[in-house]
Design a protein around this motif. Structure first.
Motif, PDB file in Angstrom:
ATOM      1  N   MET A 296       0.839  -1.197   0.000  1.00 14.30           N
ATOM      2  CA  MET A 296       0.000   0.000   0.000  1.00 14.30           C
ATOM      3  C   MET A 296       0.878   1.252   0.000  1.00 14.30           C
ATOM      4  SD  MET A 296      -3.159   1.221   0.169  1.00 14.30           S
ATOM      5  CE  MET A 296      -4.109  -0.206   0.737  1.00 14.30           C
ATOM      6  N   ASN A 297       0.622   2.150  -0.952  1.00  6.01           N
ATOM      7  CA  ASN A 297       1.367   3.399  -0.997  1.00  6.01           C
ATOM      8  C   ASN A 297       1.046   4.257   0.223  1.00  6.01           C
ATOM      9  OD1 ASN A 297       2.520   2.777  -3.473  1.00  6.01           O
ATOM     10  ND2 ASN A 297       0.866   3.722  -4.637  1.00  6.01           N
ATOM     11  N   CYS A 298       2.020   5.062   0.628  1.00 13.91           N
ATOM     12  CA  CYS A 298       1.856   5.897   1.818  1.00 13.91           C
ATOM     13  C   CYS A 298       2.176   7.354   1.488  1.00 13.91           C
ATOM     14  CB  CYS A 298       2.767   5.393   2.932  1.00 13.91           C
ATOM     15  SG  CYS A 298       2.592   6.311   4.477  1.00 13.91           S
ATOM     16  N   VAL A 299       1.295   8.257   1.871  1.00 12.81           N
ATOM     17  CA  VAL A 299       1.518   9.699   1.758  1.00 12.81           C
ATOM     18  C   VAL A 299       1.389  10.260   3.173  1.00 12.81           C
ATOM     19  CG1 VAL A 299       0.648  11.888   0.856  1.00 12.81           C
ATOM     20  CG2 VAL A 299       0.601   9.846  -0.583  1.00 12.81           C
TER      21      VAL A 299
ATOM     22  N   TYR B 182      -6.047  14.525  -4.848  1.00 10.37           N
ATOM     23  CA  TYR B 182      -6.404  13.132  -4.595  1.00 10.37           C
ATOM     24  C   TYR B 182      -7.918  12.984  -4.552  1.00 10.37           C
ATOM     25  CZ  TYR B 182      -7.249  14.640   0.239  1.00 10.37           C
ATOM     26  OH  TYR B 182      -7.724  15.288   1.352  1.00 10.37           O
TER      27      TYR B 182
ATOM     28  N   THR C 289      -7.383   7.852  -2.731  1.00  7.28           N
ATOM     29  CA  THR C 289      -6.660   7.346  -3.899  1.00  7.28           C
ATOM     30  C   THR C 289      -5.966   8.499  -4.615  1.00  7.28           C
ATOM     31  OG1 THR C 289      -8.348   7.628  -5.631  1.00  7.28           O
ATOM     32  CG2 THR C 289      -8.546   5.675  -4.214  1.00  7.28           C
ATOM     33  N   ASP C 290      -4.920   8.175  -5.370  1.00  6.07           N
ATOM     34  CA  ASP C 290      -4.313   9.193  -6.219  1.00  6.07           C
ATOM     35  C   ASP C 290      -5.204   9.364  -7.454  1.00  6.07           C
ATOM     36  OD1 ASP C 290      -3.708   7.111  -8.011  1.00  6.07           O
ATOM     37  OD2 ASP C 290      -1.636   6.949  -7.336  1.00  6.07           O
TER      38      ASP C 290
ATOM     39  N   MET D 124      -5.191   4.623  -7.569  1.00  5.96           N
ATOM     40  CA  MET D 124      -4.442   3.762  -6.663  1.00  5.96           C
ATOM     41  C   MET D 124      -4.637   4.236  -5.218  1.00  5.96           C
ATOM     42  SD  MET D 124      -2.998   1.326  -8.304  1.00  5.96           S
ATOM     43  CE  MET D 124      -1.787   0.760  -7.104  1.00  5.96           C
TER      44      MET D 124
ATOM     45  N   PHE E  47      -4.047   4.925  -1.234  1.00  2.00           N
ATOM     46  CA  PHE E  47      -2.895   5.197  -0.382  1.00  2.00           C
ATOM     47  C   PHE E  47      -3.378   5.454   1.034  1.00  2.00           C
ATOM     48  CE2 PHE E  47      -4.037   9.450  -1.946  1.00  2.00           C
ATOM     49  CZ  PHE E  47      -4.025  10.199  -0.781  1.00  2.00           C
TER      50      PHE E  47
ATOM     51  N   SER F 236       1.469   3.451   7.953  1.00  2.00           N
ATOM     52  CA  SER F 236       1.201   2.014   7.956  1.00  2.00           C
ATOM     53  C   SER F 236       0.672   1.511   9.293  1.00  2.00           C
ATOM     54  CB  SER F 236       2.487   1.251   7.601  1.00  2.00           C
ATOM     55  OG  SER F 236       3.512   1.544   8.544  1.00  2.00           O
TER      56      SER F 236
END
Length: 275
Positions: free
Chosen positions: A1-4, A14, A101-102, A106, A108, A112
């Motif tokens: 999972m992407n993280c911002v 977003y 999502t972006d 996707m 994010f 975590s």
């Protein structure tokens, strides 16, 4: 999972999807468990209204969230929650679920792990109440709900950004960070900004890179390029006016700068990105 990181959220574009909101009334010592499943299907913000929530993570670490505190739970998190000191007939907690999502769709998360947000000043339960009220309304407006949630997340993001800037680690260069973030023309040199912070130039460069992941010069370049692109696509200013707005004294230098950073001239970029 992407993280911002949450503090970066205010500066990106977003989408918010899968919004759900509700008041929760728990029995005393009720256990909510995701450990034996695939984890939380969406991210969530939880406001503890009239109880104490004990979070037990999948590594057996635990922490408590007290009345009046907010917790962020990322999508995919595995945990147990035990709700203590609940009052029968009263709202124990308020929940807002959502997926971020972006622009490509996707998903994010902001981190975590489950994160307490109670140290962020100025954020209270008002927006929880407003979002839940709108969600439960017979005539539901998802657009309005999302607009409030965007505002809520932006306030959280900005509060955490300012908290990070003023933390012990970066407080000595806080003035310089705010200057770079709020002055698009960058009319001061890095040495002058360092002097403004009462630190050496090398110290300012080192701390700023630790804060942003970029050197001050790389940061300046990125901001100027992004802003130039926005102004070009707005079709409200000429290339000469954009050059002046960004603090370039010479139009030809701006044109060379833009092409070096993007690989295209300003006119070519505008032609390639016309809708």
């Amino acid at each position: 999972m992407n993280c911002v990181k949450m503090e970066q959220l205010i500066s990106i574009d977003y989408h918010i999807i899968n919004v759900f909101a509700m008041n929760q009334c728990w029995e005393n010592n009720h256990v909510f468990d995701t450990v034996f499943h695939t984890g939380r299907p969406t991210s969530a913000l939880l406001y503890v209204e009239d109880c104490t929530a004990e979070y037990i993570l999948d590594n057996n670490k635990r922490f408590f969230v007290k009345k009046g505190e907010i917790v962020y739970i990322p999508q995919g998190a595995k945990y147990k929650t035990v709700f203590h000191h609940t009052i029968k007939g009263k709202t124990s907690s308020m929940l807002i679920e959502f997926t971020t999502t972006d622009l490509s769709g996707m998903p994010f998360v902001f981190c975590s792990h489950i994160m307490k947000l109670s140290d962020v000043q100025g954020i209270n339960k008002t927006l929880f109440i407003e979002i839940i009220s709108l969600y439960l309304s017979p005539v539901q407006s998802l657009a309005m709900i999302k607009s409030i949630l965007y505002k809520f997340l932006s306030e959280l993001s900005d509060a955490r950004r300012l908290k990070n800037i003023n933390s012990k680690e970066f407080s000595q260069i806080a003035k310089g960070i705010l200057y770079l973030e709020n002055n698009i023309s960058f009319d001061k040199s890095i040495a002058e900004i360092a002097t403004m912070c009462h630190v050496s130039t090398s110290c300012f460069r080192r701390l700023f890179k630790k804060y942003s992941g970029l050197s001050p010069v790389q940061y300046q370049i990125g901001v100027k390029v992004d802003y130039a692109k926005k102004l070009l696509l707005s079709n409200t200013m000429t290339v000469s006016e954009i050059s002046e707005r960004l603090g370039f004294q010479d139009l030809s230098y701006f044109c060379k700068f833009f092409k070096k950073q993007t690989g295209t001239t300003a006119k070519e970029y505008l032609a390639l990105n016309k809708k």
